[in-house]
Design a protein around this motif. Structure first.
Motif: not given
Length: 338
Positions: A150-164
């Protein structure tokens, strides 16, 4: 919650307290974010590995390429022997050792600049300093495994989530790096096609208003029977990834006949002894070919690969991720980039 390491349960509150302390330092401005010239699209996860981020990075890159965006990839290079900030050269001798297996794979697949470094801001600045970015309006940095960086600013945060991930415990008892409530920071959550129906309601309850859900279909490409073997050849699978059982399951779902498999530790550095073990294992199991992942293949030196091929062909399975609605993904991504 499921614990992978039951003995570590007493340490989880300490780990959680450390996360809370960092959040507090961010709120008061002690820990700051820095912004690059190009916007940053981060692809990350809540888990320490195995969520399938790399195929999603590749799928997003291809979407951006198709829309005329210029881009590079910034990544840590986990387990690399090199130091500082470097641009990946996949033709370097033992490239996977110097740069890391995933950066080499990304460079091979995408044919764009891939920069490695623990400090992703410094990596981005090095990329922009090459001059390639200065005159390009439609430029993007793809930040690989960046949700916690999070030290690097971002325009879009995409998060990959699994059932596990949803049922896993926090480190060190489990493999989850953050509590599930961290999904509230995500702009987009990516779910697997086969899991979405079971977990979408749980995930949406954790997301903020206005965040999107994208669905990916995962397929595996296994080389054809061009080596004279039967299409129903018996394969011995091997890999050094976080969730090896997923690789084997995906192979079998794709129609490959896997007679048995060997799992090495994540980001394992292969040796001649490992090749000897694999060769003996294939002979005992009466296998006709080896099959492994692209990441693992990148770590096999020509000498190690030749050691295996003296016994049987080495096949490399390519795991693909494709968005079920790529037009929606591009539309939402570009809207957030603007």
């Amino acid at each position: 919650m499921k614990a992978r390491r039951g003995w570590a349960w007493p340490l989880v509150p300490l780990y959680a307290a450390g996360l809370a302390a960092k959040d507090g330092l961010r709120r008061v401005g002690v820990l700051r974010t820095r912004k690059l010239q190009w916007p940053v699209v981060s692809v990350g996860s809540l888990s320490a590995g195995g969520a399938g981020k790399t195929p999603v990075v590749i799928a997003l890159a291809e979407l951006l390429r198709g829309r005329g965006w210029d881009f590079d990839v910034l990544t840590r290079g986990f387990g690399r022997e090199g130091s500082g900030v470097e641009r990946v050269s996949s033709h370097t001798a033992e490239a996977a050792l110097r740069f890391g297996d995933e950066p080499v794979l990304l460079a091979q697949r995408l044919r764009v600049p891939v920069w490695v470094g623990a400090d992703r801001f410094a990596a981005g600045k090095a990329s922009e300093a090459t001059g390639a970015a200065t005159d390009v309006v439609r430029g993007v940095h793809l930040l690989d495994d960046g949700f916690q960086h999070r030290r690097l600013a971002r325009a879009v945060d995409v998060v990959v989530i699994t059932e596990e991930d949803l049922d896993d415990a926090l480190l060190p008892a489990g493999n989850r790096r953050e509590p599930l409530t961290a999904l509230g920071r995500a702009d987009v959550v990516v779910l697997r096609e086969e899991e979405r129906g079971r977990i979408e309601a749980r995930v949406r309850a954790l997301m903020r208003a206005g965040a999107a859900i994208w669905t990916v279909r995962r397929t595996v490409e296994v080389p054809g029977a061009t080596d004279g073997l039967s299409p129903n050849r018996g394969m011995v699978a091997f890999c050094g990834i976080a969730r090896p059982e997923n690789f084997v399951d995906t192979l079998r779902t794709g129609g490959a006949r896997v007679v048995d498999s060997i799992a090495f530790p994540d980001h394992h550095r292969y040796t001649a002894g490992d090749m000897h073990q694999l060769t003996k294992f294939l002979q005992v199991r009466a296998g006709e070919a080896f099959i492994t992942t692209e990441k693992d293949a990148a770590k096999l030196t020509p000498e190690l690969r030749a050691q295996l091929e003296a016994t049987a062909p080495v096949l490399v399975a390519r795991l693909q991720a494709s968005f079920l609605d790529p037009q929606e993904a591009v539309r939402e991504l570009e809207a957030r980039l603007r």
